[in-house]
Scaffold this motif. Structure first.
Motif, PDB file in Angstrom:
ATOM      1  N   ALA A  45      40.805  54.492  43.298  1.00  0.00           N
ATOM      2  CA  ALA A  45      40.364  54.203  41.930  1.00  0.00           C
ATOM      3  C   ALA A  45      40.564  52.724  41.613  1.00  0.00           C
ATOM      4  CB  ALA A  45      41.127  55.065  40.931  1.00  0.00           C
ATOM      5  N   GLN A  46      39.488  52.084  41.167  1.00  0.00           N
ATOM      6  CA  GLN A  46      39.537  50.660  40.790  1.00  0.00           C
ATOM      7  C   GLN A  46      38.581  50.430  39.629  1.00  0.00           C
ATOM      8  OE1 GLN A  46      38.261  48.238  44.131  1.00  0.00           O
ATOM      9  NE2 GLN A  46      36.402  49.425  44.412  1.00  0.00           N
ATOM     10  N   LEU A  47      38.848  51.118  38.522  1.00  0.00           N
ATOM     11  CA  LEU A  47      37.968  51.027  37.361  1.00  0.00           C
ATOM     12  C   LEU A  47      38.168  49.691  36.636  1.00  0.00           C
ATOM     13  CD1 LEU A  47      38.363  54.572  35.735  1.00  0.00           C
ATOM     14  CD2 LEU A  47      37.080  53.906  37.770  1.00  0.00           C
ATOM     15  N   ARG A  48      37.065  49.087  36.194  1.00  0.00           N
ATOM     16  CA  ARG A  48      37.136  47.932  35.295  1.00  0.00           C
ATOM     17  C   ARG A  48      36.244  48.252  34.101  1.00  0.00           C
ATOM     18  NH1 ARG A  48      38.929  42.963  34.854  1.00  0.00           N
ATOM     19  NH2 ARG A  48      39.617  42.745  37.019  1.00  0.00           N
ATOM     20  N   VAL A  49      36.821  48.929  33.126  1.00  0.00           N
ATOM     21  CA  VAL A  49      36.048  49.413  31.991  1.00  0.00           C
ATOM     22  C   VAL A  49      35.643  48.227  31.103  1.00  0.00           C
ATOM     23  CG1 VAL A  49      36.030  50.998  30.038  1.00  0.00           C
ATOM     24  CG2 VAL A  49      37.338  51.582  32.097  1.00  0.00           C
ATOM     25  N   GLY A  81      43.943  48.119  28.626  1.00  0.00           N
ATOM     26  CA  GLY A  81      44.586  49.427  28.734  1.00  0.00           C
ATOM     27  C   GLY A  81      43.967  50.448  27.795  1.00  0.00           C
ATOM     28  N   LEU A  82      43.702  50.049  26.564  1.00  0.00           N
ATOM     29  CA  LEU A  82      43.110  50.968  25.601  1.00  0.00           C
ATOM     30  C   LEU A  82      41.687  51.362  25.999  1.00  0.00           C
ATOM     31  CD1 LEU A  82      44.443  49.503  22.234  1.00  0.00           C
ATOM     32  CD2 LEU A  82      44.935  51.768  23.163  1.00  0.00           C
ATOM     33  N   ARG A  83      41.011  50.523  26.782  1.00  0.00           N
ATOM     34  CA  ARG A  83      39.693  50.898  27.299  1.00  0.00           C
ATOM     35  C   ARG A  83      39.784  51.837  28.500  1.00  0.00           C
ATOM     36  NH1 ARG A  83      38.735  45.272  26.876  1.00  0.00           N
ATOM     37  NH2 ARG A  83      38.633  45.012  29.143  1.00  0.00           N
ATOM     38  N   THR A  84      40.894  51.789  29.220  1.00  0.00           N
ATOM     39  CA  THR A  84      40.975  52.432  30.538  1.00  0.00           C
ATOM     40  C   THR A  84      41.654  53.793  30.509  1.00  0.00           C
ATOM     41  OG1 THR A  84      41.087  50.201  31.494  1.00  0.00           O
ATOM     42  CG2 THR A  84      41.683  52.015  32.944  1.00  0.00           C
ATOM     43  N   ASN A  96      45.575  54.702  42.969  1.00  0.00           N
ATOM     44  CA  ASN A  96      45.037  53.991  41.807  1.00  0.00           C
ATOM     45  C   ASN A  96      45.401  52.517  41.797  1.00  0.00           C
ATOM     46  OD1 ASN A  96      43.824  53.611  39.224  1.00  0.00           O
ATOM     47  ND2 ASN A  96      45.904  53.517  38.397  1.00  0.00           N
ATOM     48  N   TYR A  97      44.349  51.697  41.765  1.00  0.00           N
ATOM     49  CA  TYR A  97      44.480  50.256  41.562  1.00  0.00           C
ATOM     50  C   TYR A  97      44.089  49.859  40.144  1.00  0.00           C
ATOM     51  CZ  TYR A  97      45.181  47.730  46.035  1.00  0.00           C
ATOM     52  OH  TYR A  97      45.699  47.145  47.157  1.00  0.00           O
ATOM     53  N   SER A  98      43.554  50.787  39.352  1.00  0.00           N
ATOM     54  CA  SER A  98      42.976  50.419  38.055  1.00  0.00           C
ATOM     55  C   SER A  98      44.034  49.784  37.158  1.00  0.00           C
ATOM     56  CB  SER A  98      42.388  51.640  37.369  1.00  0.00           C
ATOM     57  OG  SER A  98      41.426  52.264  38.184  1.00  0.00           O
ATOM     58  N   ASN A  99      43.696  48.639  36.610  1.00  0.00           N
ATOM     59  CA  ASN A  99      44.604  47.907  35.735  1.00  0.00           C
ATOM     60  C   ASN A  99      44.351  48.245  34.266  1.00  0.00           C
ATOM     61  OD1 ASN A  99      46.434  46.264  37.225  1.00  0.00           O
ATOM     62  ND2 ASN A  99      44.696  45.060  37.947  1.00  0.00           N
TER      63      ASN A  99
END
Length: 440
Positions: free
Chosen positions: A83-87, A119-122, A144-147
């Motif tokens: 996982a590497q989401l960038r919302v 963070g609030l977006r993710t 998970n890599y998602s920041n």
């Protein structure tokens, strides 16, 4: 030998081809049958998939590469989900940076108000991802890599405590690579002791073949920071922004010489310096878009036009670390890594429900944290303040609470006052209407 199916959530990331190449470089030890890319941005992902397919085919044209916006197609039967989401993409990253800077406050993608905005977006998309995994791939491990990893880890601890997820960060690995270069050894020869929260921690000792080299490192880094004597192998963290961050490690060591700080601590310990060093009209987001992003998509355009692959990416520690962790789980290697885990007494004088970043052994059942000694009052105080900020932010997202969001911002050390925190929060609410939960 078993072959593995890998799903990459955030398949349109600029890091995806590097992850694919890292997998292929380990194909004899960790054979892959499929790599499936999953993203909500179909066109961006289609382009990244073209390069990913070409990279994989150069190693093994029997490995299937696919891309989809359908979670069932992406995750069903997968062994691992990276996982590497960038919302919100880099467009929102630019706002995360520039809105705080416009008020004289640190603007950074994972730390301070920018990190809290991200963070609030993710939080909600990561909860959704865990639910997709539970439905379509209940035996899969999510790596998970998602920041911002600390906030995401806390939200999932609270909302999806049974998720099969391991939260990781490659920054300590990048720092260890540079420490090895300073000491003239290979990275695999060093072992570290470390404690803190993600992007908020300290190296307490560094060993080479069992011998402490901390004093030697501290002496060098108090003058030079993490800037290495020769060009670093750590290309991922070698541009002008990272050179400033690595130099600022020396400033922090001169103030607090006991332990080696994570480079991200500059945003909390010396924020005035960071703001003064920054071109407020051209921030890190602009540099990423004009360099890493542009290079990758220029290479993809050339690939579409000519069929020839010109690599517009680096494998870097981002790719190698996530593959190493997956292999440790797959083969029950009990390998030692720095991971983000629930404390549960590992640091005895921090709360059990803190998501701490510490050494842990990775097994096929998940992480086994290493128990550490109590930490002294200065570090405990800093960590507990940051931890409270992160926990309040997660509660604000879950409850839709403006007051808790303001409390989270006011507690964060990047702000000079609660008054400035409120101004920045209100500006970020306006900028994030499309992404944030409603805060009442």
């Amino acid at each position: 030998m078993k072959t593995f199916k890998i799903a990459v959530a955030g398949g349109g990331s600029t890091y995806t081809p590097g992850i694919a190449k890292a997998l292929m470089l380990k194909k004899d030890e960790f054979p892959i049958s499929e790599i499936r890319l999953y993203d909500v941005d179909a066109e961006r992902q289609r382009k990244v998939a073209l390069m990913t397919e070409k990279v994989v085919a150069e190693f093994d044209d029997n490995v299937k590469v696919s891309h989809t916006t359908n979670p069932k197609e992406a995750f069903e039967g997968a062994d691992f989900i990276f996982a590497q989401l960038r919302v919100g993409g880099n467009a929102m990253r630019e706002k995360d940076e520039k809105i705080p800077f416009s008020h004289g406050v640190v603007g950074q993608e994972t730390c301070g108000p920018g990190g809290m905005a991200y963070g609030l977006r993710t939080i909600a998309p990561m909860i959704e991802l865990c639910d997709f995994a539970a439905e379509h791939a209940p035996e899969a491990w999510i790596i998970n890599y998602s920041n911002p990893a600390a906030i995401v880890a806390e939200a999932l601890r609270k909302e999806r405590p049974n998720a099969r997820i391991l939260n990781i960060c490659d920054m300590p690995i990048g720092m260890m690579l540079r420490m090895a270069e300073i000491l003239g050894v290979e990275k695999d020869e060093i072992e570290v002791d470390y404690f803190g929260l993600n992007h908020f921690g300290w190296f307490t000792d560094v060993y080479v073949k069992g011998e402490s080299r901390m004093e030697e490192l501290r002496e060098y880094m108090s003058v030079n920071g993490l800037v290495t004597p020769a060009q670093s192998k750590d290309l991922q963290h070698s541009d002008v922004d990272w050179i400033k961050a690595h130099t600022n490690v020396a400033k922090m060591l001169q103030l607090f010489p006991e332990y080696i700080p994570s480079s991200y601590l500059q945003y909390y310990l010396i924020p005035k310096t960071v703001v003064e060093q920054t071109n407020l009209d051209y921030t890190r987001a602009n540099r990423v878009m004009d360099n890493r992003e542009k290079n990758l998509f220029d290479s993809i355009a050339q690939l579409e036009e000519t069929g020839e692959l010109k690599e517009g990416f680096n494998v870097g520690v981002h790719g190698t670390f996530i593959v190493d962790v997956a292999m440790a789980i797959a083969y029950d290697k009990r390998e030692r890594f720095l991971l983000i885990v629930e404390n549960n007494g590992a640091i005895p004088n921090l709360p059990d429900d803190a998501m701490v970043e510490i050494p842990a052994y990775v097994t096929n059942r998940g992480p086994e944290p290493i128990r550490l000694n109590p930490i002294s009052l200065f570090y405990k105080g800093l960590i507990e303040q940051q931890l409270a900020s992160e926990k309040l932010l997660v509660e604000a997202a879950i409850e839709g609470s403006y007051q808790k969001a303001l409390q989270a911002f006011a507690l964060n050390k990047t702000f000079p006052s609660a008054e400035v925190a409120k101004i920045v929060l209100d500006d970020l609410i306006e900028a994030n209407k499309e992404f944030w939960p409603v805060l009442n």
